[in-house]
Design a protein around this motif. Sequence first.
Motif, PDB file in Angstrom:
ATOM      1  N   GLN A 131     -14.193  11.021   5.165  1.00 36.49           N
ATOM      2  CA  GLN A 131     -13.641  11.233   3.813  1.00 36.49           C
ATOM      3  C   GLN A 131     -13.703  12.734   3.358  1.00 36.49           C
ATOM      4  O   GLN A 131     -14.353  13.571   3.785  1.00 36.49           O
ATOM      5  CB  GLN A 131     -14.357  10.728   2.571  1.00 36.49           C
ATOM      6  CG  GLN A 131     -15.900  10.974   2.628  1.00 36.49           C
ATOM      7  CD  GLN A 131     -16.617   9.762   1.883  1.00 36.49           C
ATOM      8  OE1 GLN A 131     -16.677   9.865   0.645  1.00 36.49           O
ATOM      9  NE2 GLN A 131     -17.282   9.018   2.531  1.00 36.49           N
ATOM     10  N   ASN A 158      -5.776   8.390   7.776  1.00 40.65           N
ATOM     11  CA  ASN A 158      -4.767   9.211   8.342  1.00 40.65           C
ATOM     12  C   ASN A 158      -5.215  10.089   9.273  1.00 40.65           C
ATOM     13  O   ASN A 158      -6.308  10.125   9.905  1.00 40.65           O
ATOM     14  CB  ASN A 158      -4.528  10.168   6.994  1.00 40.65           C
ATOM     15  CG  ASN A 158      -5.418  11.263   7.005  1.00 40.65           C
ATOM     16  OD1 ASN A 158      -6.857  11.282   6.921  1.00 40.65           O
ATOM     17  ND2 ASN A 158      -5.111  12.499   6.763  1.00 40.65           N
ATOM     18  N   TYR A 167      -2.293   6.405   5.111  1.00 39.49           N
ATOM     19  CA  TYR A 167      -2.067   5.004   4.403  1.00 39.49           C
ATOM     20  C   TYR A 167      -3.360   4.813   3.590  1.00 39.49           C
ATOM     21  O   TYR A 167      -4.465   4.897   4.154  1.00 39.49           O
ATOM     22  CB  TYR A 167      -1.774   3.973   5.397  1.00 39.49           C
ATOM     23  CG  TYR A 167      -1.692   2.550   4.901  1.00 39.49           C
ATOM     24  CD1 TYR A 167      -0.402   2.143   4.215  1.00 39.49           C
ATOM     25  CD2 TYR A 167      -2.745   1.557   4.875  1.00 39.49           C
ATOM     26  CE1 TYR A 167      -0.632   0.944   3.802  1.00 39.49           C
ATOM     27  CE2 TYR A 167      -2.637   0.457   4.428  1.00 39.49           C
ATOM     28  CZ  TYR A 167      -1.439  -0.131   3.714  1.00 39.49           C
ATOM     29  OH  TYR A 167      -1.440  -1.454   3.249  1.00 39.49           O
ATOM     30  N   THR A 168      -3.235   4.312   2.409  1.00 42.23           N
ATOM     31  CA  THR A 168      -4.073   3.776   1.294  1.00 42.23           C
ATOM     32  C   THR A 168      -3.594   2.378   1.225  1.00 42.23           C
ATOM     33  O   THR A 168      -2.605   2.349   0.515  1.00 42.23           O
ATOM     34  CB  THR A 168      -4.057   4.603   0.343  1.00 42.23           C
ATOM     35  OG1 THR A 168      -4.215   6.117   0.708  1.00 42.23           O
ATOM     36  CG2 THR A 168      -5.121   4.210  -0.444  1.00 42.23           C
ATOM     37  N   SER A 169      -4.444   1.275   1.274  1.00 46.63           N
ATOM     38  CA  SER A 169      -4.274   0.201   0.908  1.00 46.63           C
ATOM     39  C   SER A 169      -4.307  -0.394  -0.499  1.00 46.63           C
ATOM     40  O   SER A 169      -4.701   0.533  -1.233  1.00 46.63           O
ATOM     41  CB  SER A 169      -5.141  -0.842   1.651  1.00 46.63           C
ATOM     42  OG  SER A 169      -6.341  -1.077   0.945  1.00 46.63           O
ATOM     43  N   GLU A 224      -9.169  11.069   7.916  1.00 44.39           N
ATOM     44  CA  GLU A 224     -10.046  10.190   7.179  1.00 44.39           C
ATOM     45  C   GLU A 224      -9.883   8.574   7.389  1.00 44.39           C
ATOM     46  O   GLU A 224      -9.051   8.264   8.179  1.00 44.39           O
ATOM     47  CB  GLU A 224      -9.287  10.096   5.553  1.00 44.39           C
ATOM     48  CG  GLU A 224      -9.443  11.335   4.873  1.00 44.39           C
ATOM     49  CD  GLU A 224      -8.608  11.318   3.752  1.00 44.39           C
ATOM     50  OE1 GLU A 224      -8.999  11.141   2.420  1.00 44.39           O
ATOM     51  OE2 GLU A 224      -7.200  11.477   3.946  1.00 44.39           O
ATOM     52  N   GLN A 282     -10.940  -1.342  -0.914  1.00 40.29           N
ATOM     53  CA  GLN A 282      -9.808  -0.412  -0.346  1.00 40.29           C
ATOM     54  C   GLN A 282      -9.947   0.209   0.915  1.00 40.29           C
ATOM     55  O   GLN A 282     -11.166   0.724   1.029  1.00 40.29           O
ATOM     56  CB  GLN A 282      -9.389   0.494  -1.536  1.00 40.29           C
ATOM     57  CG  GLN A 282      -8.085   1.181  -1.120  1.00 40.29           C
ATOM     58  CD  GLN A 282      -7.851   2.084  -2.555  1.00 40.29           C
ATOM     59  OE1 GLN A 282      -8.724   2.730  -2.924  1.00 40.29           O
ATOM     60  NE2 GLN A 282      -6.392   2.051  -2.890  1.00 40.29           N
ATOM     61  N   ARG A 323      -8.529   3.374   3.529  1.00 40.89           N
ATOM     62  CA  ARG A 323      -7.632   4.454   4.140  1.00 40.89           C
ATOM     63  C   ARG A 323      -7.684   5.057   5.332  1.00 40.89           C
ATOM     64  O   ARG A 323      -8.882   4.933   5.927  1.00 40.89           O
ATOM     65  CB  ARG A 323      -7.711   5.572   3.150  1.00 40.89           C
ATOM     66  CG  ARG A 323      -6.895   6.820   3.064  1.00 40.89           C
ATOM     67  CD  ARG A 323      -6.760   7.802   1.964  1.00 40.89           C
ATOM     68  NE  ARG A 323      -6.155   9.037   2.690  1.00 40.89           N
ATOM     69  CZ  ARG A 323      -4.716   9.300   2.740  1.00 40.89           C
ATOM     70  NH1 ARG A 323      -4.138   8.127   2.739  1.00 40.89           N
ATOM     71  NH2 ARG A 323      -4.438  10.250   3.195  1.00 40.89           N
ATOM     72  N   GLU A 358      -5.925  -2.286  -3.754  1.00 39.89           N
ATOM     73  CA  GLU A 358      -7.100  -2.763  -3.903  1.00 39.89           C
ATOM     74  C   GLU A 358      -7.005  -4.220  -3.850  1.00 39.89           C
ATOM     75  O   GLU A 358      -6.436  -4.806  -4.462  1.00 39.89           O
ATOM     76  CB  GLU A 358      -7.795  -2.348  -5.392  1.00 39.89           C
ATOM     77  CG  GLU A 358      -8.220  -0.784  -5.172  1.00 39.89           C
ATOM     78  CD  GLU A 358      -9.114  -0.467  -6.328  1.00 39.89           C
ATOM     79  OE1 GLU A 358      -9.455  -1.518  -7.172  1.00 39.89           O
ATOM     80  OE2 GLU A 358      -9.373   0.843  -6.667  1.00 39.89           O
ATOM     81  N   GLY A 387       0.770  -1.053   0.072  1.00 44.82           N
ATOM     82  CA  GLY A 387      -0.063  -0.008   0.171  1.00 44.82           C
ATOM     83  C   GLY A 387       0.920   1.301  -0.119  1.00 44.82           C
ATOM     84  O   GLY A 387       1.993   1.268   0.019  1.00 44.82           O
ATOM     85  N   LYS A 388       0.172   2.529  -0.002  1.00 42.36           N
ATOM     86  CA  LYS A 388       0.814   3.684  -0.174  1.00 42.36           C
ATOM     87  C   LYS A 388       0.750   4.352   1.220  1.00 42.36           C
ATOM     88  O   LYS A 388      -0.376   4.838   1.796  1.00 42.36           O
ATOM     89  CB  LYS A 388       0.433   4.400  -1.377  1.00 42.36           C
ATOM     90  CG  LYS A 388       0.855   5.990  -1.526  1.00 42.36           C
ATOM     91  CD  LYS A 388       0.215   6.678  -2.515  1.00 42.36           C
ATOM     92  CE  LYS A 388       0.784   8.089  -2.763  1.00 42.36           C
ATOM     93  NZ  LYS A 388       0.257   8.856  -3.754  1.00 42.36           N
TER      94      LYS A 388
END
Length: 460
Positions: free
Chosen positions: A149, A86, A73-75, A132, A82, A84, A77, A40-41
């Motif tokens: 979000q 933060n 953090y964004t997982s 988020e 998905q 996310r 897919e 993930g990012k």
Amino acid sequence: MIRVLLASFLISLSSFAFGNDDQDTLKVRKPSLKEDLKSGKFDFHFRSYMMSTVNAGDVIDYATLAAGAGIGYTSPEWNGLQVRFNGFFTYQVFENNIRIADPVTGGGNRYEILLYDMNDVANTNKLDRLEELYLAYRKDRVKFVLGRQKIITPLLNDQDNRMRPNVFQGLSVTYSGLKLKTTAMWINQVTIRGTVDWYRIDDSFGVYSFGRNPFGEPSNYKGNIRSKGIGLLGLQYHDKGLTTQFWNYTAENVFNMSFGQAEYTINLPKSTRLYFGLQGFHQFAISDGGNPNNQLTYILPGEKASGIGVKIGMFKGNHNLSFNYLGINDKGRFLFPREWGREQLFASMPRERYEGAGDMSAYVLKYDLVTSVDGLFAQFGAGLVNHSGMTSFTTNKYGIPSYYHFTGMLEYRFRDYFEGLNFQFLAVNKTAQNSNGLTDNLRINRVDMWNLNFIVDYKF
């Protein structure tokens, strides 16, 4: 909502990690849950913000420096799923006068305190919040997002011009076509810029200063509005130089607001483009406007504010010059809670809004320049804002005088090794058109003042 979101997250992870393998032949090793999560990012954000307001006369001036950082953090897919999250923390480095009342007028700070928590002014270092936190599912061109979000629309948005933005909780559905994008959302909670708390929608009315009602008395709607949430519907279309958008905002049991905008660009020789824009909005109360007692309601049933905006401009090389106009009728006040966002109108300029105004007009020149220095950009603005009388509370909720508005901004965006690092300096001046008879109470933090800002942002 959060328990449901976490449960959904765990279920989705379990189904992914322990799904059956139908292969009867030699097993192919699949990546582990840990390895997938690592792919993930992660994102990082550091921000420091120095702000100062200099008032004319004997009233006090203000200054502060805030700093903070956050990580998200964004997982990846998994079959369209998905997640996310933060969070961000803020602390105060120094301040001058922002937490004391002005000895002349008794007025409080307006701009700087929103870098922190306006509801707990003594808090200088425990300013953290989870922002988020959502579970998303994508199928072809349709995306569902459940949880907390960010939202960006012309009226309801993150208003990210302090340390932390607005974040909204609810369920959104978005369809992204080649030319058309549609958005629908139901919102039941919001965390507001300048606070660290989450609010139900009906509790979010009146977190910021709430002015006077049409009878000239202090507005008393805080804590007295009944609303289950906000319904949002948006349509955005783009094709061959034409961009249009339509948004409808329904604050259940309070009001309905429709907003439309169209922009058209014509390409000319020698890197020149002409562009034109038209926008408008119309608002009316739902039921009793939030409370059957007209002394406690947010909007009176008879108020029907409408506005129109026009933009005409030209791009040529590194230059962009535009003329912008906004007019609001005298049938009521343009009312959209400042807690929910900052209006993105053609005539909008930093450090002032048109919310709360009726029977007004604004004329604004804007100039943008891409300088010869790589990464350095400049913006300038000059506006003439004509309000109705300061005691005409049927059309001037905050009793703001007519004023001249000037802005100048320099931004430097680093390249190469320091990519993601931005410096920004913003200077704003507002001067009353007629200072005769203006008391310090009507002037402080409104007109005859400078607001200075220096921002350092680093994101990766």
